[in-house]
Design a protein around this motif. Structure first.
Motif, short mmCIF file in Angstrom:
data_model
loop_
_atom_site.label_atom_id
_atom_site.label_comp_id
_atom_site.label_asym_id
_atom_site.label_seq_id
_atom_site.Cartn_x
_atom_site.Cartn_y
_atom_site.Cartn_z
N THR A 112 0.75 -1.26 0.20
CA THR A 112 -0.07 -0.10 -0.14
C THR A 112 0.81 1.32 -0.14
N LEU A 113 1.91 1.36 0.91
CA LEU A 113 2.57 2.48 0.99
C LEU A 113 3.51 2.78 -0.43
N ALA A 114 3.87 1.60 -0.93
CA ALA A 114 4.46 1.83 -2.25
C ALA A 114 3.54 2.28 -3.25
N LEU A 163 10.90 3.32 1.92
CA LEU A 163 9.58 3.57 1.66
C LEU A 163 9.21 4.72 2.49
N LEU A 164 9.36 4.65 3.65
CA LEU A 164 8.85 5.62 4.79
C LEU A 164 9.82 6.97 4.44
N ASP A 173 1.56 12.04 4.78
CA ASP A 173 1.46 12.15 6.29
C ASP A 173 0.95 10.60 6.73
N VAL A 174 2.01 9.99 7.22
CA VAL A 174 1.24 8.44 7.60
C VAL A 174 0.99 8.36 9.00
N HIS A 175 1.21 9.70 9.51
CA HIS A 175 0.61 9.78 10.96
C HIS A 175 1.17 8.86 11.86
N CYS A 176 2.64 8.54 11.80
CA CYS A 176 3.36 7.72 12.43
C CYS A 176 4.11 8.43 13.76
N ASP A 177 4.20 7.88 14.86
CA ASP A 177 4.87 8.61 15.90
C ASP A 177 6.21 8.45 15.79
#
Length: 750
Positions: A112-114, A163-164, A173-177
């Protein structure tokens, strides 16, 4: 000659004249459906096998996304717009991309991220981007599940952080802390720190599969490691990344061919020709339907053998690289089918007494150890490398089973614990073909089995409505139908042999219905083809009569005198004995049954004399202790004579010494395992005797599988079948044998 004899000689079994209605109407309808469908299923499988080519595999959204990011060499538009269309057309309803039928969070997240990155790179389809981002945000917490280590995607710790980084650079914005991000990158840095920098650039290693996640890449050196087809290790994602960084035309040509073949999509690696040829043959053999595809299997193995060398095999013939899984599978199948292959190809995977799939792998694969263990089962004498590999793989599998840790990093099958358990509990030398098939019918998952690489993938045969070739429901349906037919045949044949035993009053000589059942079961589990009924029944009846004769001798107050008299009458006027046997004494009745049996199996006077001489030799050497082991050669000769092959031995360019050597090995092994069983010793706890048997089994395997003796293949395998049946009985407890009889012959395949 009565109707029963005629049916037996022609390989058929006579049905009762009353036409018993012992099947429900539903069963009759089901049998008719199976008979109608079976030819079509066989033709479908045959058509698929003849169309294998470079292999078929499901499309990877992750790899397709990397290809979709590639810009034209002379502009800023997409080089492969069809890949973008594929991405849009294959987003799942929850906003993710990945395997729809099996949810593995790593697979969904990386795919999905890719795909979101690919769409964002061209600033298109914002709605689809947002759906994908929503999925990532909602499922990020799942990545922290400790159980994920059981099914870790290959290279995930290196690729996902990359990927990140790309997502952050694009403003996604993946909303990752921050803590979670630090943990992801720390694991990546820790893994990369263990890899010498020169290792990536100096040779074809598994690191190249994750090239798109690597840092400080020397592209001039990397391009020297391209495969002949222009790819980086046959991986579209790695090749796409190399193309972005270098503009290399060969990389472009490889990707262009992939995208055209898969209509915009890209698999996680391609081609997979060797993998598909090997695993398909393995599935057909284990499912018990390989006899329908003899010529196709030969073509598959001839193809694999062209690429065999001491360097081993990989899933594709285009990559100068090897792994233990494909090498072990190739070694075992090629050796079992008579090809000359050396176990030296497996030595390169050994280090410090352990065996690995890839160098520097962080955790070992259960299925690779399983493949290695199965390969070691067909060792020849003096192959010390295989002995070390067998010790290691057996212990590895045993430890994993004891710890209930039976998940694998490369495959998510239906019942891997069952497969491993059968391999450990039933070594090849004790495993009879029809028992293995019956168990595998319950273990094989068909199209539900999923494979693991950088993403989840399946073996898809696109030209046949997205069927799966290696994990194929049609294979399973055909195998179940075939086995059900086999069971019906067994029940009819067993009814006939029980009727014969009762007709000859063999219970009077100590032959119980259970011993008749076991004798037939051993024969049918070894020689199961429908057109070999004569051999199967010849084996079973010979075993039953040998038990009757042995019982007769044991009951005698003077066994030696009884044996001498029996031999004299056996070699006398057989025609008169057959006519008068039913009227005479107990011994005359037994002689009558034996003479009649010899006549049934024989095609002419020469074969009759030969079989009579075999019985004479067995009786002369009979002792109460060795009677069972000595009967092995009697079974071999009975099968060979009633098959018609024994009479052709003089026509073969036969090395009589090698034939005698086969007889010696067969007799010696069977006597030893029978003596061991009589003494109450298991096949695993018999010390020196066990080592002697193992060495002789390896020599027997060499004589049977190497095929350089001038003895035809069916004859060689008759010796092996008989020996394995004796080993099986000695190896298994009576309860296990009873369980196998029930499963193989009476329990319906569901």
């Amino acid at each position: 000659m009565d109707a029963q004899v005629t049916a037996f000689r022609s390989g058929r079994i006579m049905r009762s004249a009353s036409g018993r209605k012992d099947h429900h109407n539903k069963d009759v309808i089901s049998q008719k459906d199976e008979k109608k469908k079976m030819p079509q299923m066989i033709n479908d499988i045959r058509s698929m096998m003849r169309s294998i080519g470079d292999g078929e595999i499901s499309i990877s959204a992750y790899d397709t996304a990397w290809v979709a990011i590639v810009k034209k060499m002379d502009g800023d538009s997409p080089q492969f717009p069809s890949s973008i269309r594929w991405i849009i057309q294959n987003q799942l309803s929850d906003g993710s991309w990945g395997d729809e039928a099996f949810f593995l969070v790593q697979d969904r997240m990386i795919n999905t991220l890719a795909c979101v990155i690919a769409l964002k790179s061209w600033n298109i389809h914002e709605d689809e981007q947002e759906k994908g981002l929503s999925f990532i945000r909602e499922n990020w917490w799942r990545l922290e599940d400790e159980e994920l280590d059981d099914w870790m995607l290959g290279g995930f710790e290196i690729i996902f952080p990359r990927l990140l980084e790309m997502a952050v650079d694009l403003g996604l914005d993946v909303h990752c802390d921050e803590y979670a991000l630090r943990d992801v990158f720390a694991k990546r840095d820790q893994k990369l720190a263990r890899i010498p920098k020169d290792l990536l650039h100096n040779a074809h290693t598994s690191l190249l599969f994750s090239l798109e996640g690597m840092q400080d890449v020397d592209w001039k050196r990397i391009l020297k490691l391209r495969c002949p087809d222009g790819s980086i290790m046959s991986c579209p994602a790695s090749t796409a990344y190399a193309l972005m960084q270098t503009g290399d035309n060969k990389c472009l040509e490889f990707l262009d061919g992939i995208i055209k073949k898969f209509n915009g999509g890209a698999p996680t690696f391609y081609p997979i020709d060797l993998f598909e040829h090997l695993w398909l043959v393995d599935r057909l053999v284990r499912l018990g339907i390989s006899t329908y595809f003899t010529s196709e299997i030969k073509e598959c193995l001839e193809y694999v053998y062209r690429y065999w060398s001491d360097k081993g095999l990989f899933c594709t013939s285009d990559v100068p690289f090897s792994d233990i899984d494909d090498t072990a599978m190739g070694f075992r199948l090629l050796r079992l089918h008579g090809y000359h292959v050396s176990p030296r190809a497996l030595k390169q995977f050994e280090m410090d007494g352990e065996f690995f799939c890839f160098a520097r792998e962080s955790n070992k694969s259960l299925t690779c150890a399983y493949s290695l263990y199965r390969a070691c089962q067909v060792a020849f004498p003096g192959e010390d490398d295989l002995q070390r590999a067998e010790i290691f793989s057996h212990q590895f599998l045993h430890d994993r089973r004891d710890s209930h840790n039976l998940k694998d990093k490369w495959l998510i099958p239906k019942d891997l614990s069952g497969e491993v358990g059968y391999a450990l509990d039933m070594p090849w030398k004790a495993s009879l073909p029809r028992i293995e098939t019956r168990m595998y019918l319950e273990q094989y998952g068909g199209s539900n089995d999923v494979w693991i690489a950088k993403v989840l993938y399946r073996q898809v045969f696109q030209r046949y409505h997205m069927m799966y070739l290696i994990n194929n429901d049609i294979l399973l349906q055909a195998a179940k139908a075939d086995f059900s037919s086999f069971q019906r045949m067994c029940r009819l044949e067993l009814h006939g042999i029980k009727k014969w035993s009762k007709w000859k009053n063999l219970e009077m000589y100590g032959v119980s219905p259970k011993s008749v059942l076991q004798a037939y079961f051993l024969a049918a589990s070894s020689i199961f083809e429908p057109n070999r009924a004569t051999e199967r029944l010849g084996w079973a009846r010979t075993a039953v009569l040998a038990e009757a004769v042995s019982s007769h001798f044991r009951r005698s107050t003077s066994p030696d005198t009884t044996r001498e008299g029996f031999v004299s009458k056996l070699t006398g006027d057989r025609c008169n004995n057959i006519e008068s046997g039913a009227k005479g004494s107990t011994e005359s009745s037994l002689l009558h049954a034996l003479h009649e049996h010899i006549s049934f199996l024989s095609f002419d006077d020469a074969s009759s004399d030969n079989l009579c001489e075999s019985w004479k030799q067995w009786i002369v050497t009979w002792t109460s202790r060795d009677c069972q082991g000595n009967a092995a050669l009697l079974l071999v000769r009975a099968v060979e004579i009633c098959s018609g092959r024994h009479g052709c031995l003089t026509d073969q360019k036969l090395d009589l010494y090698k034939y005698s050597w086969l007889e010696h090995l067969t007799s010696s092994i069977c006597r030893k395992v029978c003596a061991r069983a009589q003494d109450g010793q298991s096949t695993e706890n018999a010390g020196d005797s066990n080592r002697q048997v193992d060495l002789q089994m390896k020599e027997l395997a060499r004589c049977v599988l190497k095929g350089d003796s001038g003895i035809n293949e069916p004859t060689r395998h008759t010796f092996l079948h008989v020996v394995k049946s004796f080993y099986y009985v000695a190896h298994c407890s009576p309860e296990t044998v009873d369980s196998h009889i029930s499963k193989v012959m009476f329990e319906d395949v569901i």
